[in-house]
Design an enzyme around this catalytic site. Structure first.
Site, PDB file in Angstrom:
ATOM      1  CG  ASP A  90       1.919 -10.821  -5.717  1.00  0.00           C
ATOM      2  OD1 ASP A  90       1.271 -10.018  -5.028  1.00  0.00           O
ATOM      3  OD2 ASP A  90       2.632 -11.736  -5.221  1.00  0.00           O
ATOM      4  CG  ASN A 104      10.471 -10.545   3.486  1.00  0.00           C
ATOM      5  OD1 ASN A 104      11.502 -10.042   3.070  1.00  0.00           O
ATOM      6  ND2 ASN A 104       9.283 -10.034   3.283  1.00  0.00           N
ATOM      7  CG  ASP A 144      13.746  -3.997   1.872  1.00  0.00           C
ATOM      8  OD1 ASP A 144      12.593  -4.454   1.769  1.00  0.00           O
ATOM      9  OD2 ASP A 144      14.097  -3.177   2.742  1.00  0.00           O
ATOM     10  CG  HIS A 157      11.960  -6.793   5.953  1.00  0.00           C
ATOM     11  ND1 HIS A 157      12.098  -5.517   5.476  1.00  0.00           N
ATOM     12  CD2 HIS A 157      10.639  -7.096   5.861  1.00  0.00           C
ATOM     13  CE1 HIS A 157      10.910  -5.061   5.123  1.00  0.00           C
ATOM     14  NE2 HIS A 157      10.006  -6.009   5.362  1.00  0.00           N
ATOM     15  CD  GLU A 196       3.764  -9.573  -2.297  1.00  0.00           C
ATOM     16  OE1 GLU A 196       3.541  -8.471  -1.747  1.00  0.00           O
ATOM     17  OE2 GLU A 196       3.032 -10.554  -2.141  1.00  0.00           O
TER      18      GLU A 196
HETATM   19  N1  LIG Z   1      11.326  -7.198   2.282  1.00  0.00           N
HETATM   20  C1  LIG Z   1      10.140  -6.679   2.035  1.00  0.00           C
HETATM   21  N2  LIG Z   1       9.046  -7.417   2.142  1.00  0.00           N
HETATM   22  C2  LIG Z   1       7.846  -6.897   1.869  1.00  0.00           C
HETATM   23  C3  LIG Z   1       7.718  -5.561   1.494  1.00  0.00           C
HETATM   24  N3  LIG Z   1       6.409  -5.314   1.276  1.00  0.00           N
HETATM   25  C4  LIG Z   1       5.747  -6.459   1.512  1.00  0.00           C
HETATM   26  N4  LIG Z   1       6.623  -7.420   1.874  1.00  0.00           N
HETATM   27  C5  LIG Z   1       6.370  -8.754   2.241  1.00  0.00           C
HETATM   28  O1  LIG Z   1       5.840  -9.480   1.192  1.00  0.00           O
HETATM   29  C6  LIG Z   1       5.160 -10.616   1.720  1.00  0.00           C
HETATM   30  C7  LIG Z   1       3.930 -10.856   0.963  1.00  0.00           C
HETATM   31  O2  LIG Z   1       3.371 -12.005   1.498  1.00  0.00           O
HETATM   32  P1  LIG Z   1       1.995 -12.597   1.060  1.00  0.00           P
HETATM   33  O3  LIG Z   1       1.016 -11.476   0.791  1.00  0.00           O
HETATM   34  O4  LIG Z   1       1.607 -13.630   2.029  1.00  0.00           O
HETATM   35  O5  LIG Z   1       2.251 -13.241  -0.309  1.00  0.00           O
HETATM   36  P2  LIG Z   1       3.389 -14.194  -0.805  1.00  0.00           P
HETATM   37  O6  LIG Z   1       4.182 -14.739   0.305  1.00  0.00           O
HETATM   38  O7  LIG Z   1       4.175 -13.438  -1.831  1.00  0.00           O
HETATM   39  O8  LIG Z   1       2.533 -15.321  -1.450  1.00  0.00           O
HETATM   40  P3  LIG Z   1       1.764 -15.199  -2.812  1.00  0.00           P
HETATM   41  O9  LIG Z   1       1.551 -13.766  -3.117  1.00  0.00           O
HETATM   42  O10 LIG Z   1       0.473 -15.929  -2.512  1.00  0.00           O
HETATM   43  O11 LIG Z   1       2.569 -15.900  -3.790  1.00  0.00           O
HETATM   44  C8  LIG Z   1       4.940 -10.300   3.199  1.00  0.00           C
HETATM   45  O12 LIG Z   1       5.797 -11.093   3.957  1.00  0.00           O
HETATM   46  C9  LIG Z   1       5.343  -8.856   3.323  1.00  0.00           C
HETATM   47  O13 LIG Z   1       5.935  -8.552   4.589  1.00  0.00           O
HETATM   48  C10 LIG Z   1       8.902  -4.783   1.424  1.00  0.00           C
HETATM   49  O14 LIG Z   1       8.903  -3.597   1.120  1.00  0.00           O
HETATM   50  N5  LIG Z   1      10.091  -5.359   1.700  1.00  0.00           N
END
Ligand SMILES: Nc1nc2c(ncn2[C@@H]2O[C@H](COP(=O)(O)OP(=O)(O)OP(=O)(O)O)[C@@H](O)[C@H]2O)c(=O)[nH]1
Length: 342
Positions: A215, A223, A232, A228, A258
């Site tokens: 992860d 982001n 990506d 965003h 992610e």
């Molecule tokens: N650009 C982009 N962002 C994504 C996608 N899928 C998920 N995200 C973003 O990934 C982020 C995941 O955030 P969190 O689940 O809070 O986790 P994190 O910020 O990575 O923090 P930790 O996992 O605790 O390290 C969110 O902001 C989602 O919007 C995608 O396909 N594209």
């Protein structure tokens, strides 16, 4: 060879009633006697022609003339053993009649030169026209057959092209159904089906197998900071980095957001931990094309004989949680517990 002298009266009567033509050519005098049947067959008034060879020659169809003359001369000169030929003769009504002409030299001089030749003209018009009709029909059929064959070949070619297009479409659909649209690696559905297959294989052969859940750390910040679409691109480049540092036989899938899930078939914990560490290091070292750097946390677990997809995934998830909990950018392992039930 028999030598015919003066025909008697009986022969005259016979010649009169024969329906087809009979001819008697006295080569020395040039006289040709033809029976009434000959005139009837060709539709002329009986004995209306001069009694010479030219009369006959003038009646031969121009398309057949040279062929008949060649054959006739060859026989008279003794080059061929038999005189027998089919050709068309002009009738009284202007039409042509197919006849068969057979003749034989019956008298020769002391030196051996032909003196007399007799023959018969037989009406073969009905069989000849039937034969021609059949030939025309078979030619037509052959033409139709060739046409049909051509159509079949064309249709087969079209069908082949359509099949190829279809195969490409099927490939595309399969690709779309099995791949993640953004990164191009396997999607969650495929990961689950691969996990199922590999669990069965590991059980069947008592082989080790490990899974890894990765992860991206604090991806929300990426982001938020870069937008965003830059996020990506980071996802794409991280996926590529992970893929590049795995074996051909390993499976990499986007689990969602992610998160990336990895299956390492025929791999024990030690190598799986080394692999996860290597991947962690590679992601940490990556600077994306937009100059962004990220880190990843990794949760690792090994398959146990009593595992199912849910139990092994749950351990992998817990391991990742531990890694996140211990300051991220790290690899954590949860070993398989024997009490886990399938
Ligand atoms: N650009 C982009 N962002 C994504 C996608 N899928 C998920 N995200 C973003 O990934 C982020 C995941 O955030 P969190 O689940 O809070 O986790 P994190 O910020 O990575 O923090 P930790 O996992 O605790 O390290 C969110 O902001 C989602 O919007 C995608 O396909 N594209």
């Amino acid at each position: 060879m028999s030598v015919i002298k003066e025909p008697d009266q009986t022969l005259h009567h016979v010649l009169d009633i024969i329906s087809d033509g009979v001819w008697d050519w006295n080569i020395a005098t040039g006289q040709v006697i033809r029976n009434p049947g000959w005139y009837r067959m060709l539709g002329y008034e009986i004995h209306s022609f001069k009694q010479d060879v030219l009369t006959w020659e003038n009646l031969i169809h121009s398309d057949d003339h040279d062929r008949v003359m060649g054959h006739f001369e060859a026989y008279v000169q003794g080059l061929i053993p038999e005189y027998n030929i089919q050709y068309r003769c002009l009738k009284g009504d202007g039409s042509f009649l197919w006849i068969e002409d057979s003749g034989r030299i019956v008298e020769r001089s002391a030196e051996g030169s032909p003196q007399r030749m007799i023959g018969a003209h037989t009406n073969i018009h009905a069989q000849k026209t039937l034969q021609q009709k059949l030939e025309e029909q078979s030619k037509l059929l052959r033409g139709e057959y060739e046409n049909l064959d051509h159509i079949i070949q064309e249709r087969t070619k079209e069908l082949d092209q359509l099949n190829q297009q279809l195969a490409r479409k099927v490939e595309e659909v399969e690709m779309l159904a099995s791949r993640d649209a953004l990164t191009g690696i396997y999607n969650r559905r495929m990961f689950e089906s691969f996990l199922d297959i590999e669990i069965k294989r590991a059980k069947r052969y008592s082989q080790p197998m490990c899974v890894i859940l990765a992860d991206i750390d604090l991806f929300k910040h990426v982001n938020d900071r870069y937008g965003h679409s830059s996020g990506d691109k980071v996802l794409v480049e991280v996926a590529l980095t992970l893929q590049q540092h795995l074996r051909e036989s390993d499976y990499l899938a986007r689990w969602g957001g992610e998160e990336f899930a990895i299956i390492l078939p025929n791999t024990a914990t030690k190598v799986a931990m080394e692999t996860a560490e290597r991947l962690r290091h590679e992601v940490e070292s990556l600077v994306t094309t937009e100059g962004i750097s990220v880190t990843c946390s990794f949760g690792v677990t090994q398959f146990h004989q009593k595992d199912c997809g849910t139990s092994i995934f749950s351990r992998m998830d817990q391991a990742l949680y531990m890694a996140k909990d211990q300051n991220r950018n790290t690899v954590r392992l949860i070993p398989p517990r024997p009490e886990v039930r399938a």
